[in-house]
Write a protein that holds these residues in place. Sequence first.
Motif, PDB file in Angstrom:
ATOM      1  N   LYS A 236       0.716  -1.290   0.027  1.00 54.05           N
ATOM      2  CA  LYS A 236       0.070   0.071  -0.106  1.00 54.05           C
ATOM      3  C   LYS A 236       0.910   1.423  -0.023  1.00 54.05           C
ATOM      4  O   LYS A 236       0.478   2.355  -0.148  1.00 54.05           O
ATOM      5  N   GLY A 237       2.045   1.378   0.199  1.00 54.97           N
ATOM      6  CA  GLY A 237       2.948   2.204   0.237  1.00 54.97           C
ATOM      7  C   GLY A 237       3.657   2.794  -0.857  1.00 54.97           C
ATOM      8  O   GLY A 237       4.460   3.587  -1.275  1.00 54.97           O
ATOM      9  N   ILE A 238       3.464   1.824  -2.137  1.00 51.10           N
ATOM     10  CA  ILE A 238       3.893   2.057  -3.527  1.00 51.10           C
ATOM     11  C   ILE A 238       2.822   2.994  -4.190  1.00 51.10           C
ATOM     12  O   ILE A 238       1.537   2.727  -4.507  1.00 51.10           O
ATOM     13  N   THR A 239       3.220   4.258  -4.296  1.00 52.58           N
ATOM     14  CA  THR A 239       2.262   5.191  -5.133  1.00 52.58           C
ATOM     15  C   THR A 239       2.948   5.621  -6.330  1.00 52.58           C
ATOM     16  O   THR A 239       1.963   6.262  -7.094  1.00 52.58           O
ATOM     17  N   ARG A 240       3.944   5.307  -6.887  1.00 46.87           N
ATOM     18  CA  ARG A 240       4.359   5.485  -8.256  1.00 46.87           C
ATOM     19  C   ARG A 240       3.714   4.428  -9.374  1.00 46.87           C
ATOM     20  O   ARG A 240       3.256   3.460  -8.685  1.00 46.87           O
ATOM     21  N   PRO A 241       3.746   4.921 -10.401  1.00 45.25           N
ATOM     22  CA  PRO A 241       2.829   4.283 -11.539  1.00 45.25           C
ATOM     23  C   PRO A 241       3.434   2.604 -11.433  1.00 45.25           C
ATOM     24  O   PRO A 241       4.734   2.460 -11.583  1.00 45.25           O
ATOM     25  N   MET A 242       2.515   1.691 -11.369  1.00 42.73           N
ATOM     26  CA  MET A 242       3.006   0.212 -11.367  1.00 42.73           C
ATOM     27  C   MET A 242       1.805  -0.443 -12.119  1.00 42.73           C
ATOM     28  O   MET A 242       0.520  -0.519 -12.034  1.00 42.73           O
ATOM     29  N   LEU A 243       2.379  -1.258 -13.216  1.00 44.34           N
ATOM     30  CA  LEU A 243       1.705  -2.009 -14.160  1.00 44.34           C
ATOM     31  C   LEU A 243       1.923  -3.583 -13.524  1.00 44.34           C
ATOM     32  O   LEU A 243       2.977  -3.974 -13.355  1.00 44.34           O
ATOM     33  N   CYS A 244       0.847  -4.152 -13.241  1.00 46.12           N
ATOM     34  CA  CYS A 244       0.972  -5.637 -12.906  1.00 46.12           C
ATOM     35  C   CYS A 244       0.398  -6.485 -14.054  1.00 46.12           C
ATOM     36  O   CYS A 244      -0.470  -6.187 -14.832  1.00 46.12           O
ATOM     37  N   LEU A 245       1.093  -7.423 -14.559  1.00 45.73           N
ATOM     38  CA  LEU A 245       0.749  -8.495 -15.647  1.00 45.73           C
ATOM     39  C   LEU A 245       0.654  -9.976 -15.038  1.00 45.73           C
ATOM     40  O   LEU A 245       1.499 -10.240 -14.502  1.00 45.73           O
ATOM     41  N   THR A 246      -0.470 -10.433 -15.335  1.00 45.26           N
ATOM     42  CA  THR A 246      -0.747 -11.929 -14.985  1.00 45.26           C
ATOM     43  C   THR A 246      -1.761 -12.477 -15.673  1.00 45.26           C
ATOM     44  O   THR A 246      -2.303 -11.767 -16.601  1.00 45.26           O
ATOM     45  N   GLY A 247      -2.193 -13.623 -15.495  1.00 51.56           N
ATOM     46  CA  GLY A 247      -3.233 -14.500 -15.988  1.00 51.56           C
ATOM     47  C   GLY A 247      -3.876 -15.311 -15.267  1.00 51.56           C
ATOM     48  O   GLY A 247      -3.407 -15.957 -14.272  1.00 51.56           O
ATOM     49  N   SER A 248      -4.807 -16.261 -15.844  1.00 52.97           N
ATOM     50  CA  SER A 248      -5.665 -17.142 -15.407  1.00 52.97           C
ATOM     51  C   SER A 248      -4.815 -18.283 -14.968  1.00 52.97           C
ATOM     52  O   SER A 248      -5.291 -19.014 -13.957  1.00 52.97           O
TER      53      SER A 248
END
Length: 359
Positions: A236-248
């Motif tokens: 929750k302390g990460i405020t800079r832009p973060m893209l998460c990539l995952t899948g089923s």
Amino acid sequence: MDKAKHFERSQDTAHDQACDPGRRALLTRAAAMSAASAMLGAGGWTALPAWAADTAKPAAAGEAAVRQGVWRDQKRLRDVPWRLRLPAGEKPVALVVFSHGLGGSLDGGTEWAQAWADAGIATLHLQHAGSDRAIWSGGLAAVKAAASAEQLIDRGHDVQFAVEQLLQLQKSGDAAWARVRPDALGMSGHSFGAQTTLAVAGRDFQMRSAPDLSESRFKAFAAFSPSAGHFPGGIKGITRPMLCLTGSLDGNPLGQERDGRYRRAVYDTLPAGAKALLWLEGADHMTFGGGGERGAGFGQRLLGRERDGAPEKLAAHHAAVIKTITTDWWRWRLLEDEGAIARLKAPKGLNADDEWLQG
């Protein structure tokens, strides 16, 4: 539960194994680093006197140039292999540092790096001793042992050291490094590299003795197959832009999880604002490795687990979407490209069950 256990459980790494040895390893490592710092002085990272094993691969017209070598961190007496991929031309470029997964190498993420280079974005791949491909010679026991808090600490400091090196070289006048824009740096990684990315982005381990692994000079991040662990609160302390990539099907190659819902929890836990999620139906852990990565699927093969047919059938679709969206992510977040911002409002090429979220 005390803070030491919180830190230990939060480091599930690439295969979400609970950290071991935990508090003792962390405190021992932190103490050793403090002692080394005292002996070497307070002048920061020790710069290399010259290139170590620096080689360059000639590039054909219009192709990215590849250069690689080994940096020696004299402060930690540790070698850090690196590979620089520069887009064709002479214009200044944004640069993304890439961290491989558990049991990986400089080859991890090559497919993504080539796509980014085609779009004018450079990459600096790092190899992390202690959690790289050398661990496979010791079998599964060695692999699981490498998934530790101590190795995460080493990885975080590898990244910090590499940033210092590239910025020094950028100022030195070296033709290749001079093209790098210090104001347009990003960080990415797969699996254990995604855990490294979260740590460098500012994950709060909520433990007084935890070393600072954050790197303030990164503008944005992309985590391939991340995981929140047993104690996700620090994310929750990460405020800079973060893209998460995952899948089923992005499960744990060495653990019990068989789908990507627990990885999706990273996006759900991040604070609202600058986060994004790409969810690909039918994508597994190997899907996000970016090619050339033994560790991305080798562990599950050692356990006798066959790969599901869907990821192979959908491989071309998955790769195309990942390349398109990550490229636009970097062009938006590092270069403020208005066209990329517009495209990411409604990305093209997604299948009906794929998802793109921003929040």
